[in-house]
Design a protein around this motif. Structure first.
Motif, short mmCIF file in Angstrom:
data_model
loop_
_atom_site.label_atom_id
_atom_site.label_comp_id
_atom_site.label_asym_id
_atom_site.label_seq_id
_atom_site.Cartn_x
_atom_site.Cartn_y
_atom_site.Cartn_z
N ALA A 34 38.33 41.53 41.85
CA ALA A 34 39.23 41.98 40.77
C ALA A 34 38.69 43.31 40.22
O ALA A 34 38.46 43.47 39.02
CB ALA A 34 39.36 40.93 39.67
N LEU A 35 38.50 44.24 41.15
CA LEU A 35 37.79 45.48 40.82
C LEU A 35 38.53 46.31 39.78
O LEU A 35 39.75 46.39 39.77
CB LEU A 35 37.61 46.32 42.09
CG LEU A 35 36.78 45.70 43.22
CD1 LEU A 35 36.53 46.75 44.30
CD2 LEU A 35 35.46 45.12 42.72
N HIS A 36 37.72 46.94 38.92
CA HIS A 36 38.24 47.91 37.94
C HIS A 36 37.29 49.10 37.94
O HIS A 36 36.30 49.11 38.70
CB HIS A 36 38.39 47.26 36.56
CG HIS A 36 37.16 46.54 36.08
ND1 HIS A 36 35.96 47.19 35.86
CD2 HIS A 36 36.91 45.23 35.82
CE1 HIS A 36 35.05 46.33 35.44
NE2 HIS A 36 35.60 45.12 35.42
N GLU A 37 37.55 50.05 37.07
CA GLU A 37 36.74 51.29 37.05
C GLU A 37 35.26 51.01 36.80
O GLU A 37 34.40 51.79 37.20
CB GLU A 37 37.27 52.26 36.00
CG GLU A 37 38.41 53.14 36.49
CD GLU A 37 38.02 54.03 37.69
OE1 GLU A 37 36.91 54.59 37.70
OE2 GLU A 37 38.83 54.13 38.63
N GLY A 38 34.94 49.90 36.11
CA GLY A 38 33.53 49.54 35.88
C GLY A 38 32.82 49.30 37.21
O GLY A 38 31.75 49.84 37.47
N PRO A 74 40.66 35.94 38.49
CA PRO A 74 41.57 36.75 39.32
C PRO A 74 40.97 37.13 40.67
O PRO A 74 39.80 37.52 40.74
CB PRO A 74 41.81 38.01 38.45
CG PRO A 74 40.77 38.00 37.39
CD PRO A 74 40.31 36.59 37.23
N ARG A 75 41.76 36.97 41.71
CA ARG A 75 41.29 37.29 43.07
C ARG A 75 42.34 38.15 43.75
O ARG A 75 43.52 37.82 43.73
CB ARG A 75 41.09 36.01 43.89
CG ARG A 75 39.90 35.14 43.42
CD ARG A 75 40.03 33.73 44.00
NE ARG A 75 38.83 32.91 43.84
CZ ARG A 75 38.58 32.14 42.77
NH1 ARG A 75 39.42 32.12 41.75
NH2 ARG A 75 37.48 31.42 42.72
N ASN A 76 41.91 39.27 44.35
CA ASN A 76 42.84 40.12 45.09
C ASN A 76 42.08 40.93 46.13
O ASN A 76 41.81 42.12 45.95
CB ASN A 76 43.62 41.04 44.15
CG ASN A 76 44.80 41.67 44.85
OD1 ASN A 76 44.83 41.71 46.09
ND2 ASN A 76 45.74 42.19 44.10
N GLU A 77 41.72 40.25 47.21
CA GLU A 77 40.81 40.86 48.19
C GLU A 77 41.38 42.14 48.79
O GLU A 77 40.67 43.13 48.93
CB GLU A 77 40.49 39.84 49.29
CG GLU A 77 39.42 40.34 50.23
CD GLU A 77 39.04 39.32 51.29
OE1 GLU A 77 38.42 38.30 50.93
OE2 GLU A 77 39.34 39.54 52.48
N GLU A 78 42.69 42.10 49.11
CA GLU A 78 43.26 43.25 49.82
C GLU A 78 43.16 44.53 48.99
O GLU A 78 42.70 45.57 49.48
CB GLU A 78 44.71 42.96 50.16
CG GLU A 78 45.16 43.66 51.41
CD GLU A 78 46.53 43.15 51.85
OE1 GLU A 78 47.40 43.98 52.05
OE2 GLU A 78 46.68 41.91 51.96
#
Ligand code: AMP
Length: 288
Positions: A34-38, A74-78
């Motif tokens: 659930a990557l973000h700018e951090g 939250p999970r969203n690998e793609e």
């Protein structure tokens, strides 16, 4: 997509051994996705420090307590992989829980002193899970350097100690907290906040800044500094403070008076969502 995806620790370890044998320097940024700018900021810090950049995505079950958000996290690998690739990640390590903890698995690590206060007191077993999974990631990725966020300040202190205690010899680096424009620290959990909670959440940062302001005006005792922060945070009706404390930035021992670099850390609940934030107060050198 050109990013290489590896899904088992043994495969990653074999790859890492080969890289090391070829003289390559390995960097690792562990995440729960659930990557973000951090997260991306940590990748940007690590990228120039290594030849091969590995990022892990693993929602580690052993660091979640009973009733916490393991299932709903939250999970969203793609989309994570696409963002990671843009930041120059060479290898994404995306294991399943079964690959990390096959049946019969039993080992866990404990750092009794550093893990006791703050989040450790509120989330029993959390840092055992973190220390254990990070050891496994380090043993699989064999990094020379690993980068973690200062947002999870206690986690960073624990992992620095872990690298020393178990002779991993890994350089553990911290990256600064990345924030929204209104000061809220970025977190994969911010998506849980209702509109009202989101509007009040920046109060955490504002409270910490109020204490920092009091400190810059000469107040050094914990009572004055913490009450300055508390007044601001308590003005958010939806905030329920879990802890608000001053701790020595290295040992995490409780501090009554700021005389050395001191962590000011807060955790609060907004409805069901738990948010954390912190800053470090640095004593001024004595005037000549
Ligand atoms: P997580 O996916 O939440 O386990 O976080 C993975 C890494 O990103 C950890 O080292 C966190 O400390 C770091 N991180 C999370 N949020 C931020 C942020 N807002 N700024 C900088 N680093 C962060």
């Amino acid at each position: 997509m050109n990013i290489e995806i590896i899904r088992t620790p043994s495969e990653l370890r074999a790859r890492a051994f080969a890289l090391r044998a070829g003289g390559e320097r390995i960097g690792l940024v562990p995440t729960m996705g659930a990557l973000h700018e951090g997260h991306l900021s940590l990748l940007r810090i690590a990228r120039p420090l290594c030849d091969m950049l590995i990022m892990s995505i693993f929602v580690n079950p052993t660091q979640f307590g009973v009733g916490e958000d393991l299932e709903s996290y939250p999970r969203n690998e793609e989309s994570d992989l696409a963002q990671a690739e843009k930041c120059g990640v060479d290898i994404a390590f995306c294991p399943s829980p079964e690959a990390m903890y096959p049946s019969g698995y039993q080992t866990a690590l404990t750092l009794p002193t550093l893990a006791a206060p703050l989040c450790g007191a509120k989330r029993p077993g959390h840092f055992d899970g973190v220390a254990t999974v990070v050891s496994k990631l380090w043993n699989a990725a064999l990094p020379h350097v690993a980068v973690f966020g200062e947002k999870d300040f206690q986690q960073l202190a624990i992992l620095r100690q872990l690298s020393l205690d178990l002779d991993f010899g890994i350089e553990v680096l911290g990256g600064p907290i990345i924030r929204e424009e209104d000061g809220l620290a970025l977190s994969s959990r911010n998506v849980y906040l209702s509109q009202e909670e989101r509007a009040q959440a920046p109060r955490l940062r504002q409270g910490l800044l109020a204490a920092e302001q009091r400190y810059s005006e000469g107040a050094t005792d914990a009572v004055a500094l913490l009450s300055a922060a508390r007044a601001i945070i308590d003005a958010a009706p939806l905030a329920r403070i879990e802890y608000l404390q001053l701790r020595n930035a290295t040992s995490l021992a409780e501090v009554q008076e700021v005389t050395a670099p001191t962590l000011l850390a807060v955790a609060a609940r907004f409805g069901g969502t738990r948010l954390i934030d912190n800053l470090v107060l640095h004593p001024c050198p004595p005037q000549a």
